[in-house]
Design an enzyme around this catalytic site. Structure first.
Site, PDB file in Angstrom:
ATOM      1  N   ASP A   1     -43.472  30.346 -65.705  1.00 39.99           N
ATOM      2  CA  ASP A   1     -42.472  30.171 -66.775  1.00 39.99           C
ATOM      3  C   ASP A   1     -41.296  29.396 -66.179  1.00 39.99           C
ATOM      4  O   ASP A   1     -40.380  29.964 -65.588  1.00 39.99           O
ATOM      5  CB  ASP A   1     -42.031  31.550 -67.271  1.00 39.99           C
ATOM      6  CG  ASP A   1     -40.992  31.461 -68.373  1.00 39.99           C
ATOM      7  OD1 ASP A   1     -40.427  30.357 -68.600  1.00 39.99           O
ATOM      8  OD2 ASP A   1     -40.725  32.492 -69.011  1.00 39.99           O
TER       9      ASP A   1
ATOM     10  N   ARG B   1     -37.595  30.142 -67.292  1.00 42.10           N
ATOM     11  CA  ARG B   1     -37.048  31.300 -66.569  1.00 42.10           C
ATOM     12  C   ARG B   1     -36.695  30.956 -65.127  1.00 42.10           C
ATOM     13  O   ARG B   1     -35.568  31.140 -64.678  1.00 42.10           O
ATOM     14  CB  ARG B   1     -38.083  32.429 -66.587  1.00 42.10           C
ATOM     15  CG  ARG B   1     -37.863  33.528 -65.575  1.00 42.10           C
ATOM     16  CD  ARG B   1     -39.151  34.323 -65.364  1.00 42.10           C
ATOM     17  NE  ARG B   1     -39.019  35.374 -64.380  1.00 42.10           N
ATOM     18  CZ  ARG B   1     -39.222  35.209 -63.072  1.00 42.10           C
ATOM     19  NH1 ARG B   1     -39.545  34.021 -62.589  1.00 42.10           N
ATOM     20  NH2 ARG B   1     -39.097  36.246 -62.260  1.00 42.10           N
TER      21      ARG B   1
ATOM     22  N   GLU C   1     -38.182  45.976 -53.541  1.00 41.29           N
ATOM     23  CA  GLU C   1     -39.398  45.940 -54.350  1.00 41.29           C
ATOM     24  C   GLU C   1     -40.104  47.289 -54.226  1.00 41.29           C
ATOM     25  O   GLU C   1     -40.443  47.720 -53.127  1.00 41.29           O
ATOM     26  CB  GLU C   1     -40.316  44.796 -53.888  1.00 41.29           C
ATOM     27  CG  GLU C   1     -41.669  44.734 -54.554  1.00 41.29           C
ATOM     28  CD  GLU C   1     -41.608  44.671 -56.085  1.00 41.29           C
ATOM     29  OE1 GLU C   1     -40.715  43.989 -56.628  1.00 41.29           O
ATOM     30  OE2 GLU C   1     -42.446  45.338 -56.722  1.00 41.29           O
TER      31      GLU C   1
ATOM     32  N   GLU D   1     -33.153  52.938 -56.759  1.00 42.62           N
ATOM     33  CA  GLU D   1     -32.230  54.062 -56.787  1.00 42.62           C
ATOM     34  C   GLU D   1     -32.169  54.766 -55.440  1.00 42.62           C
ATOM     35  O   GLU D   1     -31.239  55.544 -55.182  1.00 42.62           O
ATOM     36  CB  GLU D   1     -32.652  55.082 -57.861  1.00 42.62           C
ATOM     37  CG  GLU D   1     -32.432  54.633 -59.296  1.00 42.62           C
ATOM     38  CD  GLU D   1     -33.512  53.681 -59.809  1.00 42.62           C
ATOM     39  OE1 GLU D   1     -34.409  53.291 -59.023  1.00 42.62           O
ATOM     40  OE2 GLU D   1     -33.444  53.310 -60.992  1.00 42.62           O
TER      41      GLU D   1
ATOM     42  N   GLU E   1     -33.994  39.769 -62.020  1.00 46.37           N
ATOM     43  CA  GLU E   1     -34.638  39.355 -63.269  1.00 46.37           C
ATOM     44  C   GLU E   1     -35.244  40.634 -63.824  1.00 46.37           C
ATOM     45  O   GLU E   1     -36.368  40.987 -63.512  1.00 46.37           O
ATOM     46  CB  GLU E   1     -35.673  38.275 -62.983  1.00 46.37           C
ATOM     47  CG  GLU E   1     -36.043  37.493 -64.211  1.00 46.37           C
ATOM     48  CD  GLU E   1     -37.091  38.199 -65.042  1.00 46.37           C
ATOM     49  OE1 GLU E   1     -36.711  39.139 -65.792  1.00 46.37           O
ATOM     50  OE2 GLU E   1     -38.257  37.803 -64.949  1.00 46.37           O
TER      51      GLU E   1
ATOM     52  N   GLU F   1     -39.332  48.151 -71.248  1.00 48.47           N
ATOM     53  CA  GLU F   1     -39.710  48.307 -69.839  1.00 48.47           C
ATOM     54  C   GLU F   1     -38.770  47.523 -68.920  1.00 48.47           C
ATOM     55  O   GLU F   1     -39.209  46.969 -67.910  1.00 48.47           O
ATOM     56  CB  GLU F   1     -41.164  47.863 -69.595  1.00 48.47           C
ATOM     57  CG  GLU F   1     -42.183  48.833 -70.135  1.00 48.47           C
ATOM     58  CD  GLU F   1     -43.595  48.605 -69.559  1.00 48.47           C
ATOM     59  OE1 GLU F   1     -44.248  49.575 -69.222  1.00 48.47           O
ATOM     60  OE2 GLU F   1     -44.019  47.434 -69.461  1.00 48.47           O
TER      61      GLU F   1
ATOM     62  N   HIS G   1     -42.247  33.137 -71.347  1.00 48.50           N
ATOM     63  CA  HIS G   1     -43.300  34.173 -71.367  1.00 48.50           C
ATOM     64  C   HIS G   1     -42.843  35.406 -72.155  1.00 48.50           C
ATOM     65  O   HIS G   1     -43.662  36.254 -72.475  1.00 48.50           O
ATOM     66  CB  HIS G   1     -43.716  34.556 -69.943  1.00 48.50           C
ATOM     67  CG  HIS G   1     -42.748  35.456 -69.252  1.00 48.50           C
ATOM     68  ND1 HIS G   1     -41.562  34.997 -68.726  1.00 48.50           N
ATOM     69  CD2 HIS G   1     -42.765  36.780 -69.020  1.00 48.50           C
ATOM     70  CE1 HIS G   1     -40.912  36.011 -68.198  1.00 48.50           C
ATOM     71  NE2 HIS G   1     -41.609  37.107 -68.351  1.00 48.50           N
TER      72      HIS G   1
END
Lengths: 329, 329
Positions: free
Chosen positions: A22, A25, A71, A100, A114, A123, A269
């Protein structure tokens, strides 16, 4: 060898490919990060939900001293390989863990993420970004993006009509009548929010910006029940078959960058989200469509959303319906 | 109003549309049923897993006295509407329930069912059909289809190559290097059986019919562990990148009808199934590829399958791998 926990990440690889492919984006992020080079150069950055790591790479290209790439999925191990392949292992630290829970060795100057989902909040990772902001961002630090807005408009929906026409046509081919399935097929298609492209010519009134989040200030509580009134004046004669939502985010570089998922912009997308009416309504010039949109966690699964739409068309009876937003991929 | 149990059926509506739109499939059944009119006229028929009911309608067109259309999902209520819309409520009785549990008022002369899944046996309804056959079909009754065969061939797989090339190309576009993700993307794609179209020019040797089920006799036990040896002699020089399976079924009308999902036939919604090699192998004319294919219930979920492939190429070392077949839609 493969382990059990790898498997969920495997499924996401296709999604990461779609996100990278995309270019609306990815180029918006790249441009925004590079334009902010004066605020990034020599600074510490957090990339929340780094995925394949591409935004972290952009931050190093903009001069970041250190990027903490968080991640949560098993992809983190692969992200490390990407960092090494780009010779940036001294500048990017991949942290495998939940946003967190990770501990950083310092407060940071910039947060890039993003985090946006379909219809902005489906979500979405925004609660994690807020958590990291409140815990690790220096006062006055930079949020990329810094602002997000949700839009709403009444629409015609030729796509749904075409899909239903199938049930009229298919029987003819086999010398039987399958059209009795049409009402059921209609309920199947329109039961929940549909993620699909909306054509700009299907927009029936000037879209409303129904909410804006200042990402330097918004709290998790602000997201738990979003409610907004709207009022449209239709352009002209048409069948109104639903409402569509989409969003944009703004990056506050000296020359701000806008990443828009509007039907008036190049398709992304995220496409658009559509809530189809059970009963289409004829509208004409200046027909008034007004009501309230409410977005809350889904009643069965709070990873998902419920979009509650209450609307009336001119002086007709008010209609209220809940559109679940679950399993939209 | 909608109930909770409706929701799973909703998702299936798209699948029913795909199956009806598959004219290779639907026309093969229509032709086979009409060609069998002498065995169907005035007789009782069971349609196992009737879905939208189209095969039951064909049976009435062929002269059936009575069709018992068994459908386990909530779609059964819609099937009844289709039957009424075709004026066949006197001839077709829709039975909402599991095939193993429904009670019929009589033994039947014919069983028709479209029970085949991807690679023939994935999520197939064959065990239900066998159950109904053993309980309700008169001795010597007609099975439609009456025979099913599975085929195997070594293949080249340009599609997987193309998908992996993405990770080489995408970084260039954004002035970074994402090619480090290629091995991981390869594992993601090839971890399990892929359902996708195989081009006939990618078939590297004369396909082997690796198993045939006589549907008038096959038992549920016969399906629980299917194992077969194969041996191929390659056509010529190529990269061998995997194996493909597909199937056909035969309808025993006076002029038999073949429904084939071969790459040499017109594409169906079943496409073909592909098991990609971890390490592609160079083959040339008369290269011998031999081994054993085993199909068993998936180790984690017995609705799914495990395809175990053991193979060797000429005198190279034998390779064994399990390809799960789960969540293939």
């Amino acid at each position: 060898m493969e382990t059990t926990e790898d498997i969920s990440a495997y499924a996401d690889m296709e999604i990461h490919a779609d996100m990278l492919a995309d270019s609306v984006r990815t180029n918006a992020y790249r441009l925004a990060i590079l334009r902010c080079w004066e605020q990034i150069r020599g600074k510490a950055v957090v990339d929340v939900g780094a995925g394949t790591g591409i935004l972290s790479l952009f931050c190093v290209q903009a001069g970041a001293r250190k990027v903490y790439a968080i991640e949560a999925s098993a992809l983190a191990e692969e992200t490390r390989k990407v960092v090494r392949a780009n010779g940036m292992e001294g500048r990017i630290e991949v942290l495998h863990g939940r946003a967190e829970e990770v501990e950083l060795p310092e407060k940071v100057d910039v947060i890039v993420s993003e985090w946006m989902g379909y219809s902005l909040l489906y979500e979405s990772m925004l609660p994690s970004v807020i958590h990291v902001r409140d815990k690790w961002l220096k006062k006055g630090g930079l949020m990329l993006p810094s602002e997000a807005s949700l839009y709403l408009a009444p629409i015609a929906d030729a796509d749904t009509e075409d899909r239903l026409q199938f049930w009229e046509d298919i029987g003819t081919k086999y010398h039987v009548d399958m059209s009795a399935l049409k009402p059921y097929a209609h309920r199947c298609i329109t039961r929940k929010v549909q993620v699909k492209p909306v054509q700009m010519e299907d927009i029936l009134a000037s879209p409303a910006k129904v909410m804006t989040f200042d990402l330097t200030e918004v709290s998790v509580e602000d997201l738990s029940c979003v409610k907004t009134a709207f009022s449209f004046k239709c352009y002209g004669w048409s069948q109104m078959q639903g409402f569509s939502t989409w969003f944009d985010v703004v990056f506050p570089s000296p020359k701000p960058v806008l990443l828009s998922t509007s039907p008036y912009s190049q398709e992304t997308h995220w496409m658009q989200s559509v809530m189809s009416l059970d009963d289409p309504v004829q509208v004409t010039q200046d027909t008034r469509v007004k009501g309230v949109l409410k977005i809350t966690p889904n009643s069965r699964n709070n990873r998902f959303l419920d979009m509650t739409l209450r609307y009336s068309v001119d002086n007709r009876e008010e209609v209220e319906r809940i559109y679940p937003m679950d399993d939209c991929r």
